[in-house]
Design a protein around this motif. Structure first.
Motif, PDB file in Angstrom:
ATOM      1  N   LYS A  83      -6.753  10.408  10.706  1.00  0.00           N
ATOM      2  CA  LYS A  83      -7.922  10.299  10.430  1.00  0.00           C
ATOM      3  C   LYS A  83      -9.035  11.569  10.905  1.00  0.00           C
ATOM      4  O   LYS A  83     -10.031  11.575  10.422  1.00  0.00           O
ATOM      5  CB  LYS A  83      -8.673   8.855  10.990  1.00  0.00           C
ATOM      6  CG  LYS A  83      -8.080   7.763  10.503  1.00  0.00           C
ATOM      7  CD  LYS A  83      -8.798   6.390  11.247  1.00  0.00           C
ATOM      8  CE  LYS A  83     -10.310   6.372  10.975  1.00  0.00           C
ATOM      9  NZ  LYS A  83     -10.439   4.850  11.321  1.00  0.00           N
ATOM     10  N   TRP A 143      -7.169  13.185   6.599  1.00  0.00           N
ATOM     11  CA  TRP A 143      -6.226  12.870   5.627  1.00  0.00           C
ATOM     12  C   TRP A 143      -5.964  11.260   5.048  1.00  0.00           C
ATOM     13  O   TRP A 143      -5.820  11.070   4.016  1.00  0.00           O
ATOM     14  CB  TRP A 143      -4.756  13.479   6.205  1.00  0.00           C
ATOM     15  CG  TRP A 143      -4.632  15.005   6.450  1.00  0.00           C
ATOM     16  CD1 TRP A 143      -5.666  15.830   6.311  1.00  0.00           C
ATOM     17  CD2 TRP A 143      -3.552  15.712   7.161  1.00  0.00           C
ATOM     18  NE1 TRP A 143      -5.434  17.076   6.498  1.00  0.00           N
ATOM     19  CE2 TRP A 143      -3.960  17.048   7.074  1.00  0.00           C
ATOM     20  CE3 TRP A 143      -2.422  15.108   7.699  1.00  0.00           C
ATOM     21  CZ2 TRP A 143      -2.998  18.097   7.677  1.00  0.00           C
ATOM     22  CZ3 TRP A 143      -1.663  16.237   8.252  1.00  0.00           C
ATOM     23  CH2 TRP A 143      -2.131  17.732   8.282  1.00  0.00           C
ATOM     24  N   MET A 144      -5.828  10.529   6.264  1.00  0.00           N
ATOM     25  CA  MET A 144      -5.403   9.043   5.904  1.00  0.00           C
ATOM     26  C   MET A 144      -5.653   8.403   7.170  1.00  0.00           C
ATOM     27  O   MET A 144      -6.303   8.859   8.016  1.00  0.00           O
ATOM     28  CB  MET A 144      -4.041   9.055   5.383  1.00  0.00           C
ATOM     29  CG  MET A 144      -3.002   9.675   6.258  1.00  0.00           C
ATOM     30  SD  MET A 144      -1.415   9.897   5.291  1.00  0.00           S
ATOM     31  CE  MET A 144      -0.266  10.514   6.522  1.00  0.00           C
ATOM     32  N   GLU A 145      -5.182   7.210   7.326  1.00  0.00           N
ATOM     33  CA  GLU A 145      -5.026   6.598   8.364  1.00  0.00           C
ATOM     34  C   GLU A 145      -4.184   7.166   9.472  1.00  0.00           C
ATOM     35  O   GLU A 145      -3.290   7.635   9.194  1.00  0.00           O
ATOM     36  CB  GLU A 145      -4.919   5.114   8.494  1.00  0.00           C
ATOM     37  CG  GLU A 145      -5.662   4.358   7.544  1.00  0.00           C
ATOM     38  CD  GLU A 145      -7.133   4.171   8.295  1.00  0.00           C
ATOM     39  OE1 GLU A 145      -7.240   3.523   9.503  1.00  0.00           O
ATOM     40  OE2 GLU A 145      -8.115   4.804   7.555  1.00  0.00           O
ATOM     41  N   THR A 198       1.668   4.827   1.906  1.00  0.00           N
ATOM     42  CA  THR A 198       1.632   5.439   3.128  1.00  0.00           C
ATOM     43  C   THR A 198       0.346   5.599   3.888  1.00  0.00           C
ATOM     44  O   THR A 198      -0.742   6.316   3.574  1.00  0.00           O
ATOM     45  CB  THR A 198       2.515   6.798   3.425  1.00  0.00           C
ATOM     46  OG1 THR A 198       3.848   6.378   2.896  1.00  0.00           O
ATOM     47  CG2 THR A 198       2.410   7.025   4.796  1.00  0.00           C
ATOM     48  N   SER A 199       0.064   4.861   4.987  1.00  0.00           N
ATOM     49  CA  SER A 199      -1.265   5.116   5.838  1.00  0.00           C
ATOM     50  C   SER A 199      -2.569   4.869   5.025  1.00  0.00           C
ATOM     51  O   SER A 199      -3.455   5.416   5.325  1.00  0.00           O
ATOM     52  CB  SER A 199      -1.097   6.258   6.480  1.00  0.00           C
ATOM     53  OG  SER A 199       0.141   6.161   7.373  1.00  0.00           O
ATOM     54  N   VAL A 200      -2.391   3.971   3.990  1.00  0.00           N
ATOM     55  CA  VAL A 200      -3.631   3.593   3.176  1.00  0.00           C
ATOM     56  C   VAL A 200      -4.179   2.188   3.710  1.00  0.00           C
ATOM     57  O   VAL A 200      -3.285   1.187   3.620  1.00  0.00           O
ATOM     58  CB  VAL A 200      -3.415   3.672   1.786  1.00  0.00           C
ATOM     59  CG1 VAL A 200      -4.645   3.179   1.032  1.00  0.00           C
ATOM     60  CG2 VAL A 200      -3.192   5.212   1.388  1.00  0.00           C
ATOM     61  N   SER A 238       0.785  -1.361  -0.081  1.00  0.00           N
ATOM     62  CA  SER A 238       0.098   0.002   0.122  1.00  0.00           C
ATOM     63  C   SER A 238       0.964   1.165   0.071  1.00  0.00           C
ATOM     64  O   SER A 238       2.059   1.194   0.249  1.00  0.00           O
ATOM     65  CB  SER A 238      -0.788   0.149   1.205  1.00  0.00           C
ATOM     66  OG  SER A 238      -1.514  -1.040   1.318  1.00  0.00           O
ATOM     67  N   THR A 265      -1.275   7.510  11.844  1.00  0.00           N
ATOM     68  CA  THR A 265       0.163   7.061  11.432  1.00  0.00           C
ATOM     69  C   THR A 265       1.389   7.202  12.546  1.00  0.00           C
ATOM     70  O   THR A 265       1.203   8.262  13.227  1.00  0.00           O
ATOM     71  CB  THR A 265       0.600   7.955  10.338  1.00  0.00           C
ATOM     72  OG1 THR A 265      -0.340   8.097   9.178  1.00  0.00           O
ATOM     73  CG2 THR A 265       2.022   7.493   9.510  1.00  0.00           C
ATOM     74  N   PHE A 271      -4.004   8.600  -6.321  1.00  0.00           N
ATOM     75  CA  PHE A 271      -4.808   7.494  -6.063  1.00  0.00           C
ATOM     76  C   PHE A 271      -5.703   6.767  -6.847  1.00  0.00           C
ATOM     77  O   PHE A 271      -6.064   5.603  -6.614  1.00  0.00           O
ATOM     78  CB  PHE A 271      -5.534   8.081  -4.781  1.00  0.00           C
ATOM     79  CG  PHE A 271      -4.646   8.313  -3.262  1.00  0.00           C
ATOM     80  CD1 PHE A 271      -4.040   7.189  -2.558  1.00  0.00           C
ATOM     81  CD2 PHE A 271      -4.184   9.590  -3.280  1.00  0.00           C
ATOM     82  CE1 PHE A 271      -3.341   7.585  -1.498  1.00  0.00           C
ATOM     83  CE2 PHE A 271      -3.415   9.892  -2.167  1.00  0.00           C
ATOM     84  CZ  PHE A 271      -2.864   8.821  -1.478  1.00  0.00           C
ATOM     85  N   TYR A 290      -8.394  -0.732   0.583  1.00  0.00           N
ATOM     86  CA  TYR A 290      -8.427  -0.240  -0.657  1.00  0.00           C
ATOM     87  C   TYR A 290      -8.119  -0.695  -2.182  1.00  0.00           C
ATOM     88  O   TYR A 290      -8.578  -0.431  -2.968  1.00  0.00           O
ATOM     89  CB  TYR A 290      -7.498   1.214  -0.433  1.00  0.00           C
ATOM     90  CG  TYR A 290      -7.561   2.290  -1.440  1.00  0.00           C
ATOM     91  CD1 TYR A 290      -8.870   2.965  -1.706  1.00  0.00           C
ATOM     92  CD2 TYR A 290      -6.783   2.525  -2.455  1.00  0.00           C
ATOM     93  CE1 TYR A 290      -8.691   3.872  -2.954  1.00  0.00           C
ATOM     94  CE2 TYR A 290      -6.744   3.244  -3.384  1.00  0.00           C
ATOM     95  CZ  TYR A 290      -7.633   4.072  -3.771  1.00  0.00           C
ATOM     96  OH  TYR A 290      -7.911   5.014  -4.693  1.00  0.00           O
TER      97      TYR A 290
END
Length: 308
Positions: free
Chosen positions: A173, A177-179, A40-42, A38, A181, A273, A46
């Protein structure tokens, strides 16, 4: 089909969650196996539809979450010092597992963003047959697209580490932004220079020794699997200079850099993405399967292939 959920334990006893799409008990001859790493932090989920697509095209597929992310997060991230070197260790554990669980199979690799960087850290990359990457680079800020560089520098290299200094990890989150981290990943990303071996750190911030840095560079150079590195012209991270900067480390591999022009393909945008969005199933996803199956370099309107 529904994937099988498995746990993979790293050499330092960290438990990783992985998912496997497999026809191993029914396929003759044995199918090659694709490992997907994946961005970063995805979350690895997904990539689930893309994994199912590759499965339908004749591959077994393994996805996984890096330590601290998704199914591989065990409680609070405070105190978890994991950085990109640790995620490289995670990828190595997954490749080792695949070699054991699928003996005598060909192993292929798909890496998105930092995933395409981490494959160079894994000693088992020597056993990978083909590599396909999307937007792969290691976040050196001068390579960001010029029109967005100032805002990206502010968010990822100034604001992000400042938040981590206060909280102990990045609560991404809550920021949309993303998960969330780990601290070490933020440290590596925000402090990245033009040469990654001079920027990456172990544990609580210890830089690589000269010998460790040289060994890491040699590990990248020892990868021999041919690489097709794809990126879209509207990807603010995967710019030509960023992709080529990473590809330059893979000196032992046959490298091809494929640039896609969204407008020429009839799309408003692809960016960093969207390649893995199912709306591109019929147009873009076959590029990956063609490379992984037959090492075929695709031809598309507006696409350009460069050999670094």
């Amino acid at each position: 089909m529904n994937p099988e959920s498995v746990e993979i334990v790293t050499p330092d006893q960290y438990r990783l969650k992985a998912h496997i799409w497999s026809a191993r008990f029914a396929s003759q001859p044995p199918r090659p196996v694709v490992v997907i790493a994946s961005a970063t932090s995805v979350l690895s989920r997904y990539y689930a539809r893309f994994a199912a697509f590759l499965f339908s095209r004749g591959h077994d597929v393994v996805t996984f979450d890096y330590r601290g992310i998704g199914g591989s997060r065990h409680g609070s991230l405070k105190g978890l010092e994991a950085g990109w070197l640790d995620w490289g260790t995670d990828l190595e554990a997954v490749l080792t597992y695949v070699r054991s669980a699928f003996p005598a199979r060909s192993i292929d690799f798909v890496g998105h963003s930092v995933g395409g960087f981490l494959i160079g850290m894994a000693p088992s990359a020597l056993h990978v047959r083909r590599i396909f990457t999307v937007g792969a680079q290691y976040a050196y800020w001068r390579d960001y697209t010029p029109r967005e560089r100032r805002g990206m520098l502010l968010r990822w290299h100034l604001l992000m580490p400042s938040i981590v200094a206060l909280v102990g990890y990045l609560p991404a989150k809550r920021l949309g932004w993303m998960e969330d981290t780990p601290k070490g990943v933020v440290r590596d990303w925000s402090g990245m220079g033009s040469r990654f071996e001079n920027s990456l750190r172990w544990g609580r911030g210890h830089r690589l020794s000269r010998d460790e840095a040289e060994l890491l560079v040699e590990r990248f150079a020892s990868v021999t699997a041919p690489i097709l590195a794809l990126a879209a012209n509207d990807d603010p991270f995967g710019t030509p200079s960023a992709v080529d900067r990473l590809l330059a480390y893979f000196k032992g591999a046959d490298r091809h850099h494929l640039r896609l022009d969204p407008a020429s393909l009839g799309f408003d945008a692809i960016g960093h993405f969207a390649f893995f969005n199912e709306r591109f199933r019929d147009v873009l996803w076959p590029l990956a399967s063609a490379w992984l199956q037959d090492q075929e370099i695709p031809t598309l309107p507006g696409a350009a292939v460069f050999i670094p």
